[in-house]
Design a protein around this motif. Structure first.
Motif, mmCIF file in Angstrom:
data_model
loop_
_atom_site.group_PDB
_atom_site.id
_atom_site.type_symbol
_atom_site.label_atom_id
_atom_site.label_comp_id
_atom_site.label_asym_id
_atom_site.label_seq_id
_atom_site.Cartn_x
_atom_site.Cartn_y
_atom_site.Cartn_z
ATOM 1 N N SER A 135 0.824 -1.213 0.000
ATOM 2 C CA SER A 135 0.000 0.000 0.000
ATOM 3 C C SER A 135 0.854 1.258 0.000
ATOM 4 O O SER A 135 0.560 2.217 -0.724
ATOM 5 N N VAL A 136 1.907 1.263 0.792
ATOM 6 C CA VAL A 136 2.798 2.424 0.835
ATOM 7 C C VAL A 136 3.460 2.631 -0.519
ATOM 8 O O VAL A 136 3.547 3.761 -1.017
ATOM 9 N N TRP A 137 3.889 1.555 -1.166
ATOM 10 C CA TRP A 137 4.528 1.689 -2.474
ATOM 11 C C TRP A 137 3.539 2.147 -3.539
ATOM 12 O O TRP A 137 3.903 2.883 -4.458
ATOM 13 N N VAL A 138 2.280 1.757 -3.442
ATOM 14 C CA VAL A 138 1.272 2.234 -4.394
ATOM 15 C C VAL A 138 1.078 3.742 -4.231
ATOM 16 O O VAL A 138 0.975 4.481 -5.217
ATOM 17 N N VAL A 139 1.048 4.205 -2.994
ATOM 18 C CA VAL A 139 0.912 5.642 -2.739
ATOM 19 C C VAL A 139 2.132 6.396 -3.261
ATOM 20 O O VAL A 139 2.002 7.464 -3.872
ATOM 21 N N ILE A 140 3.331 5.845 -3.032
ATOM 22 C CA ILE A 140 4.549 6.481 -3.542
ATOM 23 C C ILE A 140 4.503 6.571 -5.062
ATOM 24 O O ILE A 140 4.780 7.616 -5.651
ATOM 25 N N TRP A 141 4.156 5.447 -5.720
ATOM 26 C CA TRP A 141 4.070 5.432 -7.184
ATOM 27 C C TRP A 141 3.055 6.468 -7.673
ATOM 28 O O TRP A 141 3.347 7.249 -8.581
ATOM 29 N N GLY A 142 1.878 6.479 -7.089
ATOM 30 C CA GLY A 142 0.841 7.413 -7.531
ATOM 31 C C GLY A 142 1.241 8.861 -7.351
ATOM 32 O O GLY A 142 1.012 9.697 -8.233
ATOM 33 N N THR A 143 1.867 9.160 -6.223
ATOM 34 C CA THR A 143 2.269 10.533 -5.943
ATOM 35 C C THR A 143 3.372 11.004 -6.888
ATOM 36 O O THR A 143 3.264 12.065 -7.508
ATOM 37 N N VAL A 144 4.421 10.211 -7.006
ATOM 38 C CA VAL A 144 5.560 10.611 -7.841
ATOM 39 C C VAL A 144 5.169 10.689 -9.310
ATOM 40 O O VAL A 144 5.504 11.663 -10.006
ATOM 41 N N SER A 145 4.449 9.691 -9.791
ATOM 42 C CA SER A 145 4.082 9.717 -11.210
ATOM 43 C C SER A 145 3.079 10.830 -11.514
ATOM 44 O O SER A 145 3.139 11.438 -12.583
ATOM 45 N N SER A 146 2.198 11.122 -10.585
ATOM 46 C CA SER A 146 1.252 12.224 -10.801
ATOM 47 C C SER A 146 1.951 13.573 -10.823
ATOM 48 O O SER A 146 1.604 14.448 -11.625
ATOM 49 N N LEU A 147 2.924 13.754 -9.931
ATOM 50 C CA LEU A 147 3.678 15.010 -9.939
ATOM 51 C C LEU A 147 4.470 15.172 -11.237
ATOM 52 O O LEU A 147 4.502 16.250 -11.822
ATOM 53 N N MET A 148 5.089 14.096 -11.692
ATOM 54 C CA MET A 148 5.839 14.170 -12.954
ATOM 55 C C MET A 148 4.885 14.413 -14.115
ATOM 56 O O MET A 148 5.176 15.200 -15.024
ATOM 57 N N ASP A 149 3.734 13.752 -14.101
ATOM 58 C CA ASP A 149 2.731 13.948 -15.143
ATOM 59 C C ASP A 149 2.266 15.397 -15.173
ATOM 60 O O ASP A 149 2.159 16.005 -16.232
ATOM 61 N N TRP A 150 2.032 15.960 -14.009
ATOM 62 C CA TRP A 150 1.600 17.362 -13.923
ATOM 63 C C TRP A 150 2.668 18.286 -14.520
ATOM 64 O O TRP A 150 2.349 19.202 -15.281
ATOM 65 N N MET A 151 3.948 18.016 -14.187
ATOM 66 C CA MET A 151 5.019 18.848 -14.730
ATOM 67 C C MET A 151 5.097 18.728 -16.252
ATOM 68 O O MET A 151 5.283 19.735 -16.949
ATOM 69 N N LEU A 152 4.935 17.539 -16.775
ATOM 70 C CA LEU A 152 5.001 17.345 -18.221
ATOM 71 C C LEU A 152 3.782 17.942 -18.927
ATOM 72 O O LEU A 152 3.907 18.465 -20.035
ATOM 73 N N LEU A 153 2.625 17.873 -18.283
ATOM 74 C CA LEU A 153 1.429 18.473 -18.878
ATOM 75 C C LEU A 153 1.516 19.996 -18.886
ATOM 76 O O LEU A 153 1.174 20.638 -19.887
ATOM 77 N N THR A 154 1.961 20.579 -17.775
ATOM 78 C CA THR A 154 2.063 22.044 -17.727
ATOM 79 C C THR A 154 3.195 22.548 -18.617
ATOM 80 O O THR A 154 3.139 23.681 -19.097
ATOM 81 N N GLY A 155 4.209 21.728 -18.842
ATOM 82 C CA GLY A 155 5.287 22.087 -19.747
ATOM 83 C C GLY A 155 4.938 21.819 -21.196
ATOM 84 O O GLY A 155 5.759 22.030 -22.083
ATOM 85 N N PHE B 94 3.286 6.896 -16.605
ATOM 86 C CA PHE B 94 2.776 6.104 -15.490
ATOM 87 C C PHE B 94 3.331 4.683 -15.508
ATOM 88 O O PHE B 94 3.644 4.117 -14.459
ATOM 89 N N ILE B 95 3.486 4.102 -16.683
ATOM 90 C CA ILE B 95 4.038 2.744 -16.783
ATOM 91 C C ILE B 95 5.504 2.731 -16.364
ATOM 92 O O ILE B 95 5.949 1.837 -15.628
ATOM 93 N N ALA B 96 6.268 3.714 -16.795
ATOM 94 C CA ALA B 96 7.689 3.774 -16.446
ATOM 95 C C ALA B 96 7.883 3.955 -14.950
ATOM 96 O O ALA B 96 8.723 3.280 -14.331
ATOM 97 N N TYR B 97 7.118 4.847 -14.350
ATOM 98 C CA TYR B 97 7.237 5.037 -12.909
ATOM 99 C C TYR B 97 6.714 3.821 -12.158
ATOM 100 O O TYR B 97 7.228 3.474 -11.091
ATOM 101 N N GLY B 98 5.731 3.144 -12.696
ATOM 102 C CA GLY B 98 5.259 1.902 -12.090
ATOM 103 C C GLY B 98 6.337 0.834 -12.102
ATOM 104 O O GLY B 98 6.566 0.142 -11.109
ATOM 105 N N ALA B 99 7.038 0.700 -13.219
ATOM 106 C CA ALA B 99 8.118 -0.286 -13.320
ATOM 107 C C ALA B 99 9.253 0.050 -12.355
ATOM 108 O O ALA B 99 9.793 -0.842 -11.681
ATOM 109 N N ALA B 100 9.612 1.318 -12.270
ATOM 110 C CA ALA B 100 10.671 1.729 -11.346
ATOM 111 C C ALA B 100 10.266 1.457 -9.902
ATOM 112 O O ALA B 100 11.090 1.010 -9.086
ATOM 113 N N THR B 101 9.018 1.680 -9.586
ATOM 114 C CA THR B 101 8.519 1.435 -8.236
ATOM 115 C C THR B 101 8.557 -0.051 -7.903
ATOM 116 O O THR B 101 8.919 -0.437 -6.794
ATOM 117 N N VAL B 102 8.194 -0.893 -8.855
ATOM 118 C CA VAL B 102 8.245 -2.340 -8.628
ATOM 119 C C VAL B 102 9.675 -2.786 -8.350
ATOM 120 O O VAL B 102 9.927 -3.581 -7.437
#
Length: 76
Positions: free
Chosen positions: A12-32, A46-54
């Motif tokens: 559960s903690v790793w799912v939260v970490i993955w969701g938070t980090v990938s969402s922040l990166m997604d937000w930066m890429l969308l605003t950029g 999201f897939i790349a950050y998911g793989a890194a998290t695993v």
């Protein structure tokens, strides 16, 4: 702590970490304006950050999921 509860909490903690980090990166890429919403780039992010998290969760799992000496003594 029960081994199953510890495992569920660990995942559960790793799912939260993955969701938070990938969402922040997604937000930066969308605003950029690197990619658009619902594009392949967004899926790849999201897939790349998911793989890194695993990979990270698997590498650190031995430290957090192994029974400590005091817990092993309590169960005897």
């Amino acid at each position: 702590m029960n081994r199953i509860v510890r495992g569920v909490a660990y995942v559960s903690v790793w799912v939260v970490i993955w969701g938070t980090v990938s969402s922040l990166m997604d937000w930066m890429l969308l605003t950029g304006e690197v990619y658009e919403t619902a594009s392949a780039g967004q899926a790849v992010t999201f897939i790349a950050y998911g793989a890194a998290t695993v990979v990270l969760a698997t590498r650190f799992s031995g430290r957090f999921l192994s029974e400590s000496d005091s817990e092993a003594a309590d169960q005897e």
